[in-house]
Design a protein around this motif. Structure first.
Motif, PDB file in Angstrom:
ATOM      1  N   VAL A  28       0.870  -1.175   0.000  1.00 26.94           N
ATOM      2  CA  VAL A  28       0.000   0.000   0.000  1.00 26.94           C
ATOM      3  C   VAL A  28       0.905   1.223   0.000  1.00 26.94           C
ATOM      4  CG1 VAL A  28      -1.820   1.204   1.278  1.00 26.94           C
ATOM      5  CG2 VAL A  28      -1.719  -1.301   1.283  1.00 26.94           C
ATOM      6  N   ASN A  29       0.524   2.232  -0.756  1.00 23.41           N
ATOM      7  CA  ASN A  29       1.349   3.445  -0.823  1.00 23.41           C
ATOM      8  C   ASN A  29       1.488   4.133   0.511  1.00 23.41           C
ATOM      9  OD1 ASN A  29       2.305   3.666  -3.380  1.00 23.41           O
ATOM     10  ND2 ASN A  29       0.455   4.636  -4.175  1.00 23.41           N
ATOM     11  N   ASN A  30       2.606   4.823   0.701  1.00 18.97           N
ATOM     12  CA  ASN A  30       2.737   5.632   1.905  1.00 18.97           C
ATOM     13  C   ASN A  30       1.796   6.844   1.793  1.00 18.97           C
ATOM     14  OD1 ASN A  30       3.983   7.683   0.427  1.00 18.97           O
ATOM     15  ND2 ASN A  30       6.008   6.780   0.747  1.00 18.97           N
ATOM     16  N   ARG A  31       1.640   7.543   2.927  1.00 20.34           N
ATOM     17  CA  ARG A  31       0.612   8.600   2.982  1.00 20.34           C
ATOM     18  C   ARG A  31       0.798   9.657   1.896  1.00 20.34           C
ATOM     19  NH1 ARG A  31       1.692   9.020   8.601  1.00 20.34           N
ATOM     20  NH2 ARG A  31       1.353   6.815   8.960  1.00 20.34           N
ATOM     21  N   ALA A  32       2.067  10.052   1.648  1.00 22.50           N
ATOM     22  CA  ALA A  32       2.320  11.122   0.682  1.00 22.50           C
ATOM     23  C   ALA A  32       1.758  10.738  -0.687  1.00 22.50           C
ATOM     24  CB  ALA A  32       3.808  11.381   0.598  1.00 22.50           C
ATOM     25  N   LYS A  33       2.081   9.487  -1.108  1.00 25.77           N
ATOM     26  CA  LYS A  33       1.642   9.060  -2.439  1.00 25.77           C
ATOM     27  C   LYS A  33       0.138   8.843  -2.488  1.00 25.77           C
ATOM     28  CE  LYS A  33       5.077   7.029  -5.435  1.00 25.77           C
ATOM     29  NZ  LYS A  33       5.866   5.858  -5.697  1.00 25.77           N
ATOM     30  N   ARG A  34      -0.426   8.426  -1.323  1.00 24.00           N
ATOM     31  CA  ARG A  34      -1.855   8.104  -1.293  1.00 24.00           C
ATOM     32  C   ARG A  34      -2.696   9.322  -1.670  1.00 24.00           C
ATOM     33  NH1 ARG A  34      -2.727   5.681   4.198  1.00 24.00           N
ATOM     34  NH2 ARG A  34      -0.828   4.525   3.795  1.00 24.00           N
ATOM     35  N   ASN A  35      -2.189  10.513  -1.274  1.00 26.57           N
ATOM     36  CA  ASN A  35      -2.952  11.725  -1.594  1.00 26.57           C
ATOM     37  C   ASN A  35      -2.725  12.202  -3.023  1.00 26.57           C
ATOM     38  OD1 ASN A  35      -3.910  11.777   0.992  1.00 26.57           O
ATOM     39  ND2 ASN A  35      -2.161  12.937   1.755  1.00 26.57           N
ATOM     40  N   GLN A  36      -1.835  11.515  -3.732  1.00 25.54           N
ATOM     41  CA  GLN A  36      -1.505  11.985  -5.090  1.00 25.54           C
ATOM     42  C   GLN A  36      -1.709  10.870  -6.097  1.00 25.54           C
ATOM     43  OE1 GLN A  36       2.613  13.000  -4.811  1.00 25.54           O
ATOM     44  NE2 GLN A  36       2.160  15.059  -4.091  1.00 25.54           N
ATOM     45  N   GLU A  37      -2.712  10.019  -5.849  1.00 20.67           N
ATOM     46  CA  GLU A  37      -2.841   8.835  -6.707  1.00 20.67           C
ATOM     47  C   GLU A  37      -3.100   9.195  -8.165  1.00 20.67           C
ATOM     48  OE1 GLU A  37      -5.200   5.703  -5.072  1.00 20.67           O
ATOM     49  OE2 GLU A  37      -3.634   5.328  -3.594  1.00 20.67           O
ATOM     50  N   ASN A  38      -3.938  10.226  -8.379  1.00 21.45           N
ATOM     51  CA  ASN A  38      -4.252  10.621  -9.757  1.00 21.45           C
ATOM     52  C   ASN A  38      -3.014  11.151 -10.468  1.00 21.45           C
ATOM     53  OD1 ASN A  38      -6.844   9.857 -10.234  1.00 21.45           O
ATOM     54  ND2 ASN A  38      -7.707  11.653  -9.209  1.00 21.45           N
ATOM     55  N   LEU A  39      -2.217  11.931  -9.720  1.00 21.21           N
ATOM     56  CA  LEU A  39      -0.996  12.483 -10.305  1.00 21.21           C
ATOM     57  C   LEU A  39      -0.071  11.354 -10.744  1.00 21.21           C
ATOM     58  CD1 LEU A  39       0.856  14.895 -10.891  1.00 21.21           C
ATOM     59  CD2 LEU A  39       1.677  14.740  -8.542  1.00 21.21           C
ATOM     60  N   TRP A  40       0.086  10.342  -9.870  1.00 24.63           N
ATOM     61  CA  TRP A  40       0.967   9.224 -10.202  1.00 24.63           C
ATOM     62  C   TRP A  40       0.423   8.398 -11.369  1.00 24.63           C
ATOM     63  CZ3 TRP A  40       5.873   8.448  -9.443  1.00 24.63           C
ATOM     64  CH2 TRP A  40       6.499   9.189  -8.426  1.00 24.63           C
ATOM     65  N   ARG A  41      -0.907   8.257 -11.429  1.00 28.47           N
ATOM     66  CA  ARG A  41      -1.526   7.541 -12.557  1.00 28.47           C
ATOM     67  C   ARG A  41      -1.226   8.279 -13.854  1.00 28.47           C
ATOM     68  NH1 ARG A  41      -5.053   3.988 -13.988  1.00 28.47           N
ATOM     69  NH2 ARG A  41      -6.438   5.193 -15.332  1.00 28.47           N
ATOM     70  N   TYR A  42      -1.352   9.588 -13.782  1.00 25.96           N
ATOM     71  CA  TYR A  42      -1.076  10.411 -14.979  1.00 25.96           C
ATOM     72  C   TYR A  42       0.397  10.244 -15.387  1.00 25.96           C
ATOM     73  CZ  TYR A  42      -0.325  14.474 -17.940  1.00 25.96           C
ATOM     74  OH  TYR A  42       0.033  15.278 -18.983  1.00 25.96           O
ATOM     75  N   ARG A  43       1.298  10.361 -14.417  1.00 28.99           N
ATOM     76  CA  ARG A  43       2.743  10.217 -14.704  1.00 28.99           C
ATOM     77  C   ARG A  43       3.041   8.855 -15.332  1.00 28.99           C
ATOM     78  NH1 ARG A  43       5.200  12.519  -9.065  1.00 28.99           N
ATOM     79  NH2 ARG A  43       5.104  14.715  -9.583  1.00 28.99           N
ATOM     80  N   ALA A  44       2.374   7.817 -14.792  1.00 28.69           N
ATOM     81  CA  ALA A  44       2.613   6.461 -15.304  1.00 28.69           C
ATOM     82  C   ALA A  44       2.144   6.348 -16.754  1.00 28.69           C
ATOM     83  CB  ALA A  44       1.893   5.434 -14.425  1.00 28.69           C
ATOM     84  N   LEU A  45       0.982   6.940 -17.040  1.00 29.99           N
ATOM     85  CA  LEU A  45       0.448   6.867 -18.402  1.00 29.99           C
ATOM     86  C   LEU A  45       1.348   7.627 -19.378  1.00 29.99           C
ATOM     87  CD1 LEU A  45      -3.337   7.291 -17.565  1.00 29.99           C
ATOM     88  CD2 LEU A  45      -2.296   5.319 -18.687  1.00 29.99           C
ATOM     89  N   VAL A  46       1.836   8.773 -18.930  1.00 34.15           N
ATOM     90  CA  VAL A  46       2.700   9.579 -19.804  1.00 34.15           C
ATOM     91  C   VAL A  46       4.061   8.887 -19.981  1.00 34.15           C
ATOM     92  CG1 VAL A  46       3.976  11.763 -19.977  1.00 34.15           C
ATOM     93  CG2 VAL A  46       1.600  11.774 -19.228  1.00 34.15           C
ATOM     94  N   GLY A  47       4.588   8.379 -18.883  1.00 38.19           N
ATOM     95  CA  GLY A  47       5.971   7.862 -18.892  1.00 38.19           C
ATOM     96  C   GLY A  47       6.085   6.405 -19.311  1.00 38.19           C
ATOM     97  N   GLY A  48       4.949   5.719 -19.509  1.00 38.12           N
ATOM     98  CA  GLY A  48       5.008   4.313 -19.942  1.00 38.12           C
ATOM     99  C   GLY A  48       5.578   3.395 -18.884  1.00 38.12           C
ATOM    100  N   PHE A  49       5.255   3.660 -17.612  1.00 37.11           N
ATOM    101  CA  PHE A  49       5.730   2.765 -16.550  1.00 37.11           C
ATOM    102  C   PHE A  49       4.580   2.358 -15.637  1.00 37.11           C
ATOM    103  CE2 PHE A  49       6.177   7.004 -14.688  1.00 37.11           C
ATOM    104  CZ  PHE A  49       5.722   6.834 -13.387  1.00 37.11           C
ATOM    105  N   TYR A  50       4.850   1.452 -14.739  1.00 41.40           N
ATOM    106  CA  TYR A  50       3.844   0.979 -13.784  1.00 41.40           C
ATOM    107  C   TYR A  50       4.258   1.382 -12.372  1.00 41.40           C
ATOM    108  CZ  TYR A  50       1.614  -1.648 -17.484  1.00 41.40           C
ATOM    109  OH  TYR A  50       0.946  -1.976 -18.641  1.00 41.40           O
ATOM    110  N   ILE A  51       3.257   1.618 -11.531  1.00 40.65           N
ATOM    111  CA  ILE A  51       3.514   2.058 -10.152  1.00 40.65           C
ATOM    112  C   ILE A  51       3.656   0.811  -9.282  1.00 40.65           C
ATOM    113  CG2 ILE A  51       2.526   3.339  -8.208  1.00 40.65           C
ATOM    114  CD1 ILE A  51       0.854   4.861 -10.459  1.00 40.65           C
ATOM    115  N   PHE A  52       4.702   0.772  -8.471  1.00 43.73           N
ATOM    116  CA  PHE A  52       4.922  -0.418  -7.625  1.00 43.73           C
ATOM    117  C   PHE A  52       3.743  -0.661  -6.691  1.00 43.73           C
ATOM    118  CE2 PHE A  52       9.575   0.632  -8.168  1.00 43.73           C
ATOM    119  CZ  PHE A  52       9.851  -0.487  -8.931  1.00 43.73           C
ATOM    120  N   ARG A  53       3.215  -1.858  -6.733  1.00 48.48           N
ATOM    121  CA  ARG A  53       2.152  -2.237  -5.797  1.00 48.48           C
ATOM    122  C   ARG A  53       2.499  -3.549  -5.105  1.00 48.48           C
ATOM    123  NH1 ARG A  53      -0.617   2.072  -4.600  1.00 48.48           N
ATOM    124  NH2 ARG A  53      -1.812   2.928  -6.307  1.00 48.48           N
TER     125      ARG A  53
END
Ligand SMILES: C[S@@+](CC[C@H](N)C(=O)[O-])C[C@H]1O[C@@H](n2cnc3c(N)ncnc32)[C@H](O)[C@@H]1O
Length: 270
Positions: free
Chosen positions: A235-260
Motif C-alpha cells: 500500500v502506498n505511503n501517505r504522501a503518495k496516497r494523496n496523489q494517486e491521480n498524479l501518479w496515474r497520470y505520470r505512469a500513463l505519460v511515462g510508460g511505466f507501472y507504479i509499484f504495488r
C-alpha cells in the motif's frame, strides 16, 4: 520432514488464517498493541506473524538483522518466541525497545528473551555478539532469520556509511547484503528458514530488479534452497496516497507501472 512449527496438521482445516498461496493480499495493517506502523520503511506485522507461525515453535529463537522499529520482536513476544534484533541506529533502537517493553507476553509463564544489539549486521564482530547472546541463554542456533533491509536508496535511513541505504551503487548494496547473509547463515539451524523481505526500485526511469538480485546473493551462498517467491501487495505511503491521480497520470505519460508489490523470498537451509 521434521516438524518445525506447532501446527497440529490433524486439524489442518482450523488454520484458515495461515497463508499457503504465493500471492499475499493483506488488507488492513495490524495496529494492535505496540504496533504503530509509523516508522518510515517498517513492514506490516502480519509478515513476521505468518512466518513465525509456519516456521517456528514456541521457545524458538528468531533473528532479525534489520530490526527498525521492532515489529519482529513485538510479534515474538506475542507468539512466545525468543527474539534477537540488530539495528544500526541508536535512536531507532530506543523506539523499538520502548515498544517491545510495552507489549504484553503471550503467556506470563514463558521465560523469553528479547535482545537488541546496536550494530552493523555486515560485520563478523556482530555475529560474535549474537553467538554470545545465544550462549548466555544456553542456545546454539536460531530457528528463523528475517531480513528486511533498506531497498537500497529508496529511503535514506541515515548519513552513515555503514548504513546499507547509503551504498554507493546497487552492486555495493548487493555486496553488503550478501555479507549479511553469509555472516549469519551458520547460526541458522538446518532445515530452518531465512526470509528476505525486499522490493524493486526505479533508477532514472529504469526498473531495477533489486528483489531478484538480492535473491541471487542468497543463492550464491552455499547451503540455501529457494522454497518460495512470495509476492505481497504494497500500500502506498501517505504522501503518495494523496496523489494517486498524479501518479496515474505520470505512469500513463511515462510508460511505466507504479509499484504495488514487494517480495518475501523464502529459503530453507539444507
Ligand atoms: C526496511 S528497515 C526495517 C524495518 C523493520 N522491519 C520494521 O518493521 O520497523 C531497514 C533498517 O535497517 C537498518 N540498517 C541499515 N543498514 C544497517 C546495517 N548495516 N546493520 C544493521 N541495520 C541496518 C536501518 O536503520 C533501518 O532501520
Amino acid at each position: 520432514m521434521p516438524k518445525i512449527n506447532d501446527l497440529n496438521l490433524n486439524n489442518w482445516k482450523e488454520y484458515q488464517d495461515i497463508l499457503t498461496d504465493s500471492l499475499w493480499i493483506i488488507g488492513e495493517r495490524d495496529k494492535s498493541g505496540s504496533h504503530k506502523g509509523d516508522y518510515h520503511g517498517n513492514f506490516i506485522p502480519q509478515i513476521p506473524n505468518q512466518l513465525m507461525r509456519r516456521f517456528t515453535k514456541r521457545g524458538d529463537v528468531v533473528l532479525d538483522t534489520f530490526l527498525g522499529s521492532g515489529t519482529t520482536l513485538i510479534e515474538c513476544k506475542r507468539l512466545g518466541r525468543n527474539g534477537i534484533g540488530i539495528e544500526l541506529l541508536p535512536k531507532i533502537v530506543e523506539m523499538a525497545k520502548q515498544r517491545i517493553s510495552q507489549e504484553t507476553l503471550f503467556d506470563s509463564k514463558d521465560k523469553l528473551f528479547s535482545t537488541i544489539l546496536i550494530a552493523n549486521s555486515a560485520r563478523s564482530a556482530t555475529r560474535k555478539k549474537v553467538e554470545e547472546v545465544l550462549k548466555n541463554h544456553n542456545k546454539q542456533n536460531v530457528q528463523l532469520i528475517i531480513m528486511h533491509p533498506p531497498y537500497h536508496d529508496i529511503i535514506k535511513f541515515s548519513d552513515r556509511s555503514d548504513d546499507l541505504s547509503n551504498a554507493k551503487s546497487v552492486q555495493d548494496f548487493l555486496k553488503l547484503f550478501g555479507d549479511v547473509i553469509s555472516n549469519f547463515l551458520d547460526l541458522l539451524e538446518k532445515k530452518h528458514y531465512l526470509a528476505i523481505v525486499i522490493g524493486d526500485k526505479y533508477t532514472n526511469s529504469e526498473w531495477v530488479p533489486l528483489g531478484f538480485m538480492a535473491m541471487q546473493e542468497a543463492l550464491n551462498c552455499d547451503g540455501l534452497m529457494l522454497k518460495s517467491i512470495l509476492v505481497k501487495n504494497m500500500v502506498n505511503n501517505r504522501a503518495k496516497r494523496n496523489q494517486e491521480n498524479l501518479w496515474r497520470y505520470r505512469a500513463l505519460v511515462g510508460g511505466f507501472y507504479i509499484f504495488r508489490h514487494e517480495y518475501i523470498l523464502l529459503f530453507q537451509k539444507k
